[in-house]
Motif scaffolding. Structure first.
Motif, PDB file in Angstrom:
ATOM      1  N   GLN A 174     -10.992   5.526 -70.909  1.00  0.00           N
ATOM      2  CA  GLN A 174     -11.077   4.055 -71.380  1.00  0.00           C
ATOM      3  C   GLN A 174      -9.978   3.071 -70.931  1.00  0.00           C
ATOM      4  O   GLN A 174      -8.623   3.538 -71.183  1.00  0.00           O
ATOM      5  CB  GLN A 174     -11.585   3.896 -72.525  1.00  0.00           C
ATOM      6  CG  GLN A 174     -13.172   4.428 -72.941  1.00  0.00           C
ATOM      7  CD  GLN A 174     -13.323   4.784 -74.514  1.00  0.00           C
ATOM      8  OE1 GLN A 174     -12.519   4.692 -75.203  1.00  0.00           O
ATOM      9  NE2 GLN A 174     -14.546   4.911 -74.774  1.00  0.00           N
ATOM     10  N   GLY A 175      -9.943   1.861 -70.929  1.00  0.00           N
ATOM     11  CA  GLY A 175      -8.881   0.860 -70.921  1.00  0.00           C
ATOM     12  C   GLY A 175      -7.852   1.460 -69.860  1.00  0.00           C
ATOM     13  O   GLY A 175      -8.219   1.499 -68.584  1.00  0.00           O
ATOM     14  N   ASP A 176      -6.504   1.326 -70.552  1.00  0.00           N
ATOM     15  CA  ASP A 176      -5.330   1.502 -69.482  1.00  0.00           C
ATOM     16  C   ASP A 176      -5.675   3.088 -68.677  1.00  0.00           C
ATOM     17  O   ASP A 176      -4.966   2.918 -67.536  1.00  0.00           O
ATOM     18  CB  ASP A 176      -4.212   1.286 -70.178  1.00  0.00           C
ATOM     19  CG  ASP A 176      -3.777   0.024 -70.983  1.00  0.00           C
ATOM     20  OD1 ASP A 176      -4.367  -0.744 -70.141  1.00  0.00           O
ATOM     21  OD2 ASP A 176      -2.952  -0.142 -71.514  1.00  0.00           O
ATOM     22  N   VAL A 177      -5.938   3.931 -69.233  1.00  0.00           N
ATOM     23  CA  VAL A 177      -6.173   5.231 -68.575  1.00  0.00           C
ATOM     24  C   VAL A 177      -6.942   4.958 -67.174  1.00  0.00           C
ATOM     25  O   VAL A 177      -6.614   5.392 -66.233  1.00  0.00           O
ATOM     26  CB  VAL A 177      -6.754   6.222 -69.460  1.00  0.00           C
ATOM     27  CG1 VAL A 177      -7.028   7.698 -68.690  1.00  0.00           C
ATOM     28  CG2 VAL A 177      -5.732   6.461 -70.470  1.00  0.00           C
ATOM     29  N   LYS A 178      -8.023   4.320 -67.533  1.00  0.00           N
ATOM     30  CA  LYS A 178      -9.055   4.114 -66.464  1.00  0.00           C
ATOM     31  C   LYS A 178      -8.208   3.308 -65.216  1.00  0.00           C
ATOM     32  O   LYS A 178      -8.252   3.515 -64.066  1.00  0.00           O
ATOM     33  CB  LYS A 178     -10.204   3.364 -66.839  1.00  0.00           C
ATOM     34  CG  LYS A 178     -11.239   3.124 -65.608  1.00  0.00           C
ATOM     35  CD  LYS A 178     -12.541   2.426 -66.191  1.00  0.00           C
ATOM     36  CE  LYS A 178     -13.615   2.939 -65.352  1.00  0.00           C
ATOM     37  NZ  LYS A 178     -14.921   2.464 -65.894  1.00  0.00           N
ATOM     38  N   ALA A 179      -7.658   2.233 -65.551  1.00  0.00           N
ATOM     39  CA  ALA A 179      -6.800   1.197 -64.750  1.00  0.00           C
ATOM     40  C   ALA A 179      -5.818   2.304 -63.809  1.00  0.00           C
ATOM     41  O   ALA A 179      -5.365   1.990 -62.777  1.00  0.00           O
ATOM     42  CB  ALA A 179      -6.296   0.115 -65.370  1.00  0.00           C
TER      43      ALA A 179
END
Length: 201
Positions: A174-179
């Motif tokens: 999720q979130g920054d990890v995905k980015a």
């Protein structure tokens, strides 16, 4: 005769798609430390993914061949299950080696859960290989019944492991990890090929 087994056992392939079907979101780029972490994880994906896809293709191929002698079928299944076990263990090890994603709330727990689920799926395939290795190949009927029993019992376990693994990976991503993962070529390539080939595996 073995279609049910093939269908039930190839569910694990979904995990790799979950791990690598990333798309970038947000204007501000993720933390460079997190990008470095994502690179570690993503770089391990293509090799393990190739193993998993190839194993699933082998299972699908023999599932439609009812004339295959039991000994040949046993050998193919055993090799495929070993490759699946190795593939998921490789992904679990990559997540374990990478450690917790830096700067992410609850990152360590999410990373450990995902690694643990992948390792569990690997163990399920090791168990499947042992069961297939133990089947009677001298008698076509007995072998077919043995495979059916394995499909009925083990496939359920693999299915559960696969579902919980997919959920754990989604939570991790999720979130920054995905980015951060979306910036990795090794993740982008797989994401594209997964959507281009929905019938693979």
């Amino acid at each position: 005769m073995n279609k049910k087994l093939a269908a039930a056992l190839s569910g694990g392939a979904v995990l790799v798609v979950a791990l690598s079907g990333c798309t970038s979101s947000g204007d501000k780029g993720p933390d460079p430390k997190l990008v470095a972490w994502a690179k570690k994880v993503c770089d391990a994906v293509p090799a393990q993914d190739a193993k998993i896809r190839s194993a699933n293709a082998s299972i699908a191929a023999i599932a439609t061949n009812s004339n295959l002698p039991p000994k040949s079928a046993q050998k193919t299944y055993a090799q495929a299950f070993q490759d699946l076990a190795d593939g998921y263990k490789g992904l679990a090890d990559a997540l374990g080696d990478a450690g917790a994603p830096p700067g992410i709330d609850d990152g360590a727990k999410r990373q450990q859960d995902a690694a643990k689920n992948l390792a569990g799926l690997s163990a399920s395939y090791v168990d499947l290989k042992k069961k297939v290795d133990g089947l009677d190949t001298k008698n076509q009927g007995k072998f077919a019944k043995g495979l059916k029993d394995i499909a009925a019992t083990q496939a359920q376990d693999v299915g559960k492991q696969s579902s919980s693994g997919t959920e754990a990976l989604k939570r991790l991503e999720q979130g920054d990890v995905k980015a951060a993962m979306a910036e990795q070529p090794s993740c982008k390539i797989r994401g594209a090929s997964a959507s281009a080939q929905p019938t693979a595996g």
